[in-house]
Design a protein around this motif. Structure first.
Motif, short mmCIF file in Angstrom:
data_model
loop_
_atom_site.label_atom_id
_atom_site.label_comp_id
_atom_site.label_asym_id
_atom_site.label_seq_id
_atom_site.Cartn_x
_atom_site.Cartn_y
_atom_site.Cartn_z
N SER A 204 19.10 -2.82 3.51
CA SER A 204 18.58 -2.72 4.87
C SER A 204 19.13 -3.85 5.73
N ASP A 205 18.80 -3.77 7.01
CA ASP A 205 19.06 -4.91 7.88
C ASP A 205 17.79 -5.76 7.90
N SER A 206 17.78 -6.81 8.69
CA SER A 206 16.65 -7.73 8.70
C SER A 206 15.37 -7.13 9.28
N LYS A 207 15.47 -5.95 9.85
CA LYS A 207 14.30 -5.25 10.41
C LYS A 207 13.78 -4.17 9.45
N GLY A 208 14.49 -3.97 8.33
CA GLY A 208 14.06 -2.97 7.37
C GLY A 208 14.70 -1.61 7.56
N ASN A 209 15.65 -1.50 8.49
CA ASN A 209 16.34 -0.22 8.72
C ASN A 209 17.38 -0.01 7.62
N ARG A 210 17.42 1.19 7.10
CA ARG A 210 18.34 1.54 6.01
C ARG A 210 19.80 1.32 6.43
N ARG B 281 0.87 -1.18 0.00
CA ARG B 281 0.00 0.00 0.00
C ARG B 281 0.90 1.22 0.00
N VAL B 282 0.36 2.36 -0.40
CA VAL B 282 1.15 3.59 -0.34
C VAL B 282 1.54 3.81 1.12
N GLY B 283 2.84 4.00 1.35
CA GLY B 283 3.36 4.13 2.71
C GLY B 283 3.80 2.80 3.30
N GLY B 284 3.46 1.70 2.64
CA GLY B 284 3.84 0.37 3.11
C GLY B 284 5.24 0.01 2.64
N LYS B 285 5.70 -1.16 3.08
CA LYS B 285 7.05 -1.61 2.76
C LYS B 285 7.09 -3.07 2.36
N LEU B 286 8.13 -3.38 1.63
CA LEU B 286 8.51 -4.75 1.30
C LEU B 286 9.86 -4.97 1.96
N LEU B 287 10.05 -6.14 2.54
CA LEU B 287 11.34 -6.51 3.13
C LEU B 287 11.69 -7.90 2.63
N CYS B 288 12.82 -8.01 1.92
CA CYS B 288 13.24 -9.30 1.36
C CYS B 288 14.68 -9.60 1.73
N CYS B 289 14.90 -10.87 1.98
CA CYS B 289 16.25 -11.38 2.18
C CYS B 289 16.67 -12.04 0.87
N MET B 290 17.85 -11.71 0.39
CA MET B 290 18.39 -12.31 -0.81
C MET B 290 19.61 -13.14 -0.41
N ARG B 291 19.56 -14.43 -0.72
CA ARG B 291 20.65 -15.34 -0.35
C ARG B 291 21.45 -15.70 -1.60
N ALA B 292 22.76 -15.43 -1.52
CA ALA B 292 23.67 -15.74 -2.63
C ALA B 292 23.94 -17.24 -2.68
N PRO B 293 24.43 -17.73 -3.83
CA PRO B 293 24.75 -19.15 -3.93
C PRO B 293 25.72 -19.64 -2.85
N ASP B 294 26.59 -18.75 -2.34
CA ASP B 294 27.54 -19.14 -1.29
C ASP B 294 26.94 -19.06 0.12
N LYS C 191 1.06 0.99 -12.49
CA LYS C 191 2.31 1.64 -12.11
C LYS C 191 2.57 1.51 -10.61
N ILE C 192 3.87 1.36 -10.28
CA ILE C 192 4.32 1.38 -8.90
C ILE C 192 5.51 2.32 -8.83
N VAL C 193 5.45 3.28 -7.92
CA VAL C 193 6.57 4.19 -7.67
C VAL C 193 7.08 3.86 -6.27
N SER C 194 8.37 3.58 -6.18
CA SER C 194 8.92 3.10 -4.91
C SER C 194 10.37 3.55 -4.76
N SER C 195 10.90 3.32 -3.58
CA SER C 195 12.33 3.51 -3.35
C SER C 195 12.85 2.24 -2.69
N GLU D 282 10.02 0.97 -0.15
CA GLU D 282 8.92 1.78 0.35
C GLU D 282 8.06 2.18 -0.85
N TYR D 283 6.74 2.06 -0.70
CA TYR D 283 5.82 2.38 -1.79
C TYR D 283 5.30 3.80 -1.66
#
Length: 169
Positions: A93-99, A54-67, A85-89, A76-77
């Motif tokens: 981040s860390d695992s809590k979503g902090n920049r 939602r506008v003002g909401g967030k996505l938080l993802c962990c990306m794991r490398a092959p190693d 359309k989706i406009v975001s930044s 942030e939406y």
């Protein structure tokens, strides 16, 4: 030295046409269950994906490398136009979503001051959809750092998810 403005810099732009209706491409892009299948370049996985879409909401993802090394991204939406359309930044981040400053992670990342990521979903008719992603990084920097290649590999994975959704529809 004067800072470049958004309009003066060639931004990273990636386009992909999918053989699927726009609603399915949108679903693959905005449902955490599917995002976990495509987040990150070839060989990377996404073991965690939490989303408040939602506008003002967030996505938080962990990306794991092959190693096995893990990195976190948050999004942030700022604007959402259903199926269009989706406009975001997006930022590291860390695992809590902090920049987190990319330099702290040993990552060189150049962002354009004041630029947002924009993802456009265009219905081309005949069951095809064009997705255009405009990043907040300069095209030259994205090419040199491997981001452009990584995004293209990510879109390959999105195409696989979209194809699977289209088959089950």
């Amino acid at each position: 030295m004067a800072e470049n403005t958004v309009s003066e810099i060639e931004r990273m732009v990636i386009t992909r046409v999918f053989d699927a209706p726009r609603e399915l491409v949108w679903k693959a892009w905005t449902d955490p269950k599917y995002i976990m299948q495509w987040w990150g370049p070839k060989g990377f996985t996404a073991p965690v994906c939490e989303m408040d879409f939602r506008v003002g909401g967030k996505l938080l993802c962990c990306m794991r490398a092959p190693d096995g090394q893990e990195g976190w991204n948050a999004v942030e939406y700022h604007e959402i136009v259903l199926h269009e359309k989706i406009v975001s930044s997006m930022y590291f981040s860390d695992s809590k979503g902090n920049r987190v400053d990319p330099a702290e992670l040993g990552i060189e990342h150049e962002a354009i001051e004041g630029a947002y990521d924009v993802t456009i979903f265009e219905d081309l008719g005949n069951g095809q959809t064009r997705l255009t992603h405009i990043g907040n990084e300069p095209m030259e920097s994205a090419k040199n750092s491997g981001q452009l290649e990584g995004w293209n590999e990510t879109l390959d994975k999105v195409a696989t998810v979209v194809a699977e959704l289209a088959q089950t529809k």
